[in-house]
Design an enzyme around this catalytic site. Structure first.
Site, PDB file in Angstrom:
ATOM      1  N   LYS A 121       0.814  -1.221   0.000  1.00  0.00           N
ATOM      2  CA  LYS A 121       0.000   0.000   0.000  1.00  0.00           C
ATOM      3  C   LYS A 121       0.844   1.266   0.000  1.00  0.00           C
ATOM      4  CE  LYS A 121      -4.375  -1.753   1.521  1.00  0.00           C
ATOM      5  NZ  LYS A 121      -5.551  -1.662   2.355  1.00  0.00           N
ATOM      6  N   LYS A 205      -5.119  -9.186  -6.734  1.00  0.00           N
ATOM      7  CA  LYS A 205      -6.313  -9.342  -5.897  1.00  0.00           C
ATOM      8  C   LYS A 205      -7.403  -8.355  -6.328  1.00  0.00           C
ATOM      9  CE  LYS A 205      -6.609  -7.486  -1.734  1.00  0.00           C
ATOM     10  NZ  LYS A 205      -7.420  -7.139  -0.574  1.00  0.00           N
ATOM     11  N   LYS A 208     -10.679  -2.659  -3.785  1.00  0.00           N
ATOM     12  CA  LYS A 208     -11.413  -1.385  -3.910  1.00  0.00           C
ATOM     13  C   LYS A 208     -10.535  -0.326  -4.560  1.00  0.00           C
ATOM     14  CE  LYS A 208     -13.409  -1.801   0.707  1.00  0.00           C
ATOM     15  NZ  LYS A 208     -12.446  -2.007   1.783  1.00  0.00           N
TER      16      LYS A 208
HETATM   17  N1  AQP Z   1     -10.127 -10.010  -3.236  1.00  0.00           N
HETATM   18  C1  AQP Z   1     -10.521 -10.488  -2.060  1.00  0.00           C
HETATM   19  N2  AQP Z   1     -10.886 -11.795  -1.953  1.00  0.00           N
HETATM   20  C2  AQP Z   1     -11.313 -12.286  -0.752  1.00  0.00           C
HETATM   21  N3  AQP Z   1     -11.411 -11.544   0.372  1.00  0.00           N
HETATM   22  C3  AQP Z   1     -11.069 -10.242   0.278  1.00  0.00           C
HETATM   23  N4  AQP Z   1     -11.067  -9.237   1.184  1.00  0.00           N
HETATM   24  C4  AQP Z   1     -10.632  -8.098   0.603  1.00  0.00           C
HETATM   25  N5  AQP Z   1     -10.344  -8.326  -0.683  1.00  0.00           N
HETATM   26  C5  AQP Z   1     -10.613  -9.647  -0.919  1.00  0.00           C
HETATM   27  C6  AQP Z   1     -11.484  -9.408   2.570  1.00  0.00           C
HETATM   28  O1  AQP Z   1     -12.479  -8.424   2.837  1.00  0.00           O
HETATM   29  C7  AQP Z   1     -12.367  -8.051   4.209  1.00  0.00           C
HETATM   30  C8  AQP Z   1     -12.370  -6.574   4.344  1.00  0.00           C
HETATM   31  O2  AQP Z   1     -11.257  -6.012   3.722  1.00  0.00           O
HETATM   32  P1  AQP Z   1     -10.922  -4.492   4.010  1.00  0.00           P
HETATM   33  O3  AQP Z   1     -11.853  -3.604   3.315  1.00  0.00           O
HETATM   34  O4  AQP Z   1     -10.842  -4.281   5.456  1.00  0.00           O
HETATM   35  O5  AQP Z   1      -9.508  -4.271   3.445  1.00  0.00           O
HETATM   36  P2  AQP Z   1      -8.745  -4.833   2.237  1.00  0.00           P
HETATM   37  O6  AQP Z   1      -8.424  -6.272   2.475  1.00  0.00           O
HETATM   38  O7  AQP Z   1      -7.590  -3.938   2.086  1.00  0.00           O
HETATM   39  O8  AQP Z   1      -9.779  -4.718   1.035  1.00  0.00           O
HETATM   40  P3  AQP Z   1      -9.531  -4.143  -0.409  1.00  0.00           P
HETATM   41  O9  AQP Z   1     -10.756  -4.239  -1.192  1.00  0.00           O
HETATM   42  O10 AQP Z   1      -8.318  -4.731  -1.018  1.00  0.00           O
HETATM   43  O11 AQP Z   1      -9.318  -2.617  -0.129  1.00  0.00           O
HETATM   44  P4  AQP Z   1      -8.157  -1.687  -0.549  1.00  0.00           P
HETATM   45  O12 AQP Z   1      -8.135  -1.670  -2.028  1.00  0.00           O
HETATM   46  O13 AQP Z   1      -8.574  -0.382   0.069  1.00  0.00           O
HETATM   47  O14 AQP Z   1      -6.924  -2.257   0.035  1.00  0.00           O
HETATM   48  C9  AQP Z   1     -11.122  -8.719   4.780  1.00  0.00           C
HETATM   49  O15 AQP Z   1     -11.516  -9.875   5.491  1.00  0.00           O
HETATM   50  C10 AQP Z   1     -10.357  -9.105   3.546  1.00  0.00           C
HETATM   51  O16 AQP Z   1      -9.551 -10.251   3.773  1.00  0.00           O
END
Ligand code: AQP
Length: 343
Positions: A121, A205, A208
């Site tokens: 990040k 992955k 968002k």
């Molecule tokens: N691609 C994914 N597949 C399965 N699980 C996922 N999670 C996130 N992406 C995937 C799970 O969703 C939960 C919440 O995640 P979060 O919003 O707290 O943070 P993150 O993991 O950083 O999600 P993003 O979408 O990837 O956000 P950004 O882009 O902001 O970093 C967690 O249980 C995570 O494992």
């Protein structure tokens, strides 16, 4: 998931998880996290909206409250029952940050230096990242251990952070000579979609923060957008294999099979048994139909709830009160163990 709390901890089994209020939710969040919270919920389940985690990167202050309500709406629309699960915004329980400070003094710099999510990040300019982004996993440990949560359902990307939570619990229990005070929490990373990949790149992955909206299915996408994104999803030209082993070197195909399996509550092997030998011309429309069938009711309910903030705020307020009642004595006891003055 086992039915027992981890060994050496005498407290009850308690499930906790959360999602950041950092933008619209996608299918990865739904299958990797949300859907699984709903499947395991009981009267000892805590699910929070991680608004303090969200601000580790810039969030527009005019949008943050709406983003927080959107996550809460997704929880409710996906089937979390506020009569059963405690649903609340992280920032409404000040003990999260109080315990996080104590844990900042327990965690070692070397442990945080190893966190791959910070490296991803912060990218090439880590000196410009917020200190909060760096210590994010320590706050996450506080989120979990504040409620003495024994089981945390998450996607695979959170595995390393959960290991850090376990290390912090272990070190705190050792340093203050209180074996079993904090549980050694079990991550629950299960099912066919623990890491949903981008629709544009089978090696990345679904996220968002991916600049391409085509890379993900958002929970607020309509049926046409879902069908079009699945139709355009990157794949190879071969038909689906007859056995699971045949997916080994085919990340995009493997991803779509995993998504189908998770949406249909099947195993990947069962999906292959149904679609093995068929081309994407057959499989993609079937997947699009299934995705729309499963997601459309959630989208509609999210939209209804988001049009009525009072209903969401009522749930979050009641949840925060309940969460504070559990959190306050844990922090009071922790302060005592650390030797902070009790006035
Ligand atoms: N691609 C994914 N597949 C399965 N699980 C996922 N999670 C996130 N992406 C995937 C799970 O969703 C939960 C919440 O995640 P979060 O919003 O707290 O943070 P993150 O993991 O950083 O999600 P993003 O979408 O990837 O956000 P950004 O882009 O902001 O970093 C967690 O249980 C995570 O494992």
């Amino acid at each position: 998931m086992t039915d027992q709390a981890p060994a050496a901890y005498a407290g009850p089994k308690r499930i906790l998880s959360g999602i950041q209020a950092s933008g619209s939710l996608h299918l990865g969040n739904y299958l990797g996290a949300l859907k699984r919270f709903v499947a395991v919920q009981n009267a000892d389940t805590f699910v929070f909206v991680a608004d303090l985690h969200a601000i580790t990167v810039w969030q527009d202050p005019a949008q943050l409250a709406a983003q927080t309500r959107e996550i809460a709406a997704a929880y409710l629309a996906s089937g979390l029952d506020p009569k059963l699960a405690t649903i609340f915004p992280q920032s409404a329980v000040p003990q999260h940050t109080e315990l996080a400070w104590i844990f900042n003094c327990v965690a070692r710099l070397g442990w945080l230096d190893r966190m791959t999510q910070f490296k991803e990040k912060s990218g090439k300019h880590k000196e410009r990242s917020s200190v909060g982004l760096y210590t994010y996993p320590v706050l996450q440990a506080a989120d979990i251990l504040l409620y003495k949560a024994t089981h945390v359902p998450v996607g695979e990307d959170q595995k390393q952070h959960l290991e850090l939570t376990r290390d912090i619990a272990q070190k705190f229990n050792n340093d203050f000579n209180v074996p079993g005070f904090f549980p050694i929490t079990e991550p629950v990373i299960e099912g066919p979609a623990t890491r949903v990949m981008s629709l544009r790149d089978g090696a990345a992955k679904m996220s968002k923060s991916d600049p391409s909206d085509q890379s993900r299915i958002n929970l607020l996408d309509d049926a046409d957008a879902i069908a079009s994104k699945i139709r355009k999803a990157r794949t190879d030209p071969e038909p689906l294999p007859e056995t699971l082993d045949g997916l080994a070197e085919r990340p995009e195909a493997g991803n779509l099979v995993g998504v189908y399996a998770a949406l249909a509550d099947l195993t990947k092997a069962e999906v292959i048994a149904q679609f093995g030998g068929k081309g994407f011309g057959v499989f993609k429309p079937a997947l699009a139909d299934l995705a729309v069938q499963r997601l459309a009711p959630i989208t509609a309910e999210m939209r209804r709830l988001m049009a009525d903030p009072a209903e969401i705020d009522g749930v979050l307020k009641a949840g925060a009160e309940k969460a504070r009642d559990i959190a306050a004595p844990v922090v009071a006891e922790t302060r005592k163990l650390v030797g902070l003055l009790q006035l």
